[in-house]
Design a protein around this motif. Structure first.
Motif, PDB file in Angstrom:
ATOM      1  N   MET A 101       1.024  -1.088  -0.010  1.00  0.00           N
ATOM      2  CA  MET A 101      -0.116   0.023   0.068  1.00  0.00           C
ATOM      3  C   MET A 101       1.053   1.231  -0.024  1.00  0.00           C
ATOM      4  O   MET A 101       0.433   2.240  -0.688  1.00  0.00           O
ATOM      5  N   LEU A 102       2.026   1.149   0.712  1.00  0.00           N
ATOM      6  CA  LEU A 102       2.946   2.332   0.575  1.00  0.00           C
ATOM      7  C   LEU A 102       3.447   2.472  -0.758  1.00  0.00           C
ATOM      8  O   LEU A 102       3.590   3.583  -1.286  1.00  0.00           O
ATOM      9  N   ALA A 103       3.799   1.445  -1.314  1.00  0.00           N
ATOM     10  CA  ALA A 103       4.272   1.585  -2.752  1.00  0.00           C
ATOM     11  C   ALA A 103       3.241   2.206  -3.684  1.00  0.00           C
ATOM     12  O   ALA A 103       3.401   2.915  -4.609  1.00  0.00           O
ATOM     13  N   SER A 104       1.816   1.632  -3.499  1.00  0.00           N
ATOM     14  CA  SER A 104       1.003   2.293  -4.185  1.00  0.00           C
ATOM     15  C   SER A 104       0.664   3.747  -3.977  1.00  0.00           C
ATOM     16  O   SER A 104       0.376   4.541  -4.778  1.00  0.00           O
ATOM     17  N   THR A 105       0.849   4.189  -2.644  1.00  0.00           N
ATOM     18  CA  THR A 105       0.779   5.761  -2.252  1.00  0.00           C
ATOM     19  C   THR A 105       1.827   6.318  -3.143  1.00  0.00           C
ATOM     20  O   THR A 105       1.598   7.387  -3.547  1.00  0.00           O
TER      21      THR A 105
END
Ligand SMILES: C[S@@+](CC[C@H](N)C(=O)[O-])C[C@H]1O[C@@H](n2cnc3c(N)ncnc32)[C@H](O)[C@@H]1O
Length: 242
Positions: A101-105
């Motif tokens: 999710m951090l990567a998607s952010t």
């Protein structure tokens, strides 16, 4: 032969479960380039912890003094990316323990061209305690925190009296804590825990206690799912008691 007994470290109760770290190709690429966004921190026992005593000089990180907005549990950045892009005059720090999710952010931050954001792959409760001076945060956002429905899991809820005291200590005198949830029992839990809190006041106490929807907050996957499943979405806003 008897194995020597080693003392097991006492695990603190946390508001999240660590999920798979598997990423798709674009997430893996974004994660490889995280140096631009993610601030590394020394750990204590777990990979989401922050070693006590860690300090970050935010004006040095951002190269300026600006109002600080902190989000705990930013998920895929659905709120963070557009709101940070819409407010270049503020600096944003977001915590998320789920790396994909951090990567998607990061992908979304790049898309909107927001440079006023830094991310931490860490428990935001520890982050708030260790990395921010008292009275230094203009807003704290906790949007759609994990509800932890079962009674035996209530102790894992992010919103607690202890957390409320920590939030109050970190807010500026005119700062606020914005909460949104699609779960009625969690909303009631927040009201019961925070309305009478010695360090906080409900900003809408005189208007029934529920805040109007934070108009700038985009509709995230979690809000959309709550609506689709017939749940009411509620917002709450608390300020620190002066
Ligand atoms: C239900 S999701 C909501 C995500 C996002 N706020 C949204 O509205 O789309 C809650 C997120 O909070 C994260 N989370 C829960 N407790 C956390 C903590 N103490 N520190 C950092 N992240 C946390 C979880 O990993 C999860 O991604």
């Amino acid at each position: 032969m008897n194995q020597p007994r080693t003392a097991r470290p006492h695990r603190q109760v946390v508001s999240f479960v660590r999920r798979s770290t598997r990423m798709n190709d674009s997430q893996a690429k974004a994660w490889a380039e995280r140096g631009r966004w993610v601030i590394p921190v020394p750990r204590e026992e777990t990979s989401t912890s922050i070693a006590p005593g860690t300090r970050i000089a935010w004006p040095e990180v951002f190269g300026r003094e600006a109002p600080l907005i902190v989000e705990i549990g930013c998920g895929g950045g659905d709120s963070l990316a557009p709101l940070a892009a819409a407010h270049p005059e503020r600096d944003h720090v977001a915590f998320e323990v789920f790396r994909p999710m951090l990567a998607s952010t990061m992908i979304k931050l790049r898309e909107v061209g927001a440079d006023n954001v830094r991310l931490l792959d860490a428990n935001g409760v520890e982050g708030l305690r260790e990395l921010f001076a008292p009275g230094s945060i203009t807003e704290l956002w906790t949007f759609f925190p994990d509800p932890w429905h079962k009674a035996r899991h209530h102790k894992r809820r992010l919103v607690s009296a202890e957390f409320g005291a920590l939030v109050a200590s970190r807010l500026t005198p005119d700062g606020c804590w914005r909460i949104a949830t699609d779960w009625a029992d969690y909303a009631e839990h927040c009201r019961q825990t925070l309305d009478e809190h010695p360090d906080l006041i409900n900003a809408y106490a005189g208007a029934g206690g529920w805040a109007p929807r934070f108009a700038e907050r985009p509709i995230t996957k979690f809000e959309a799912r709550g609506i689709a499943e017939g749940r009411d979405i509620v917002d709450l806003t608390y300020r620190r008691r002066r």
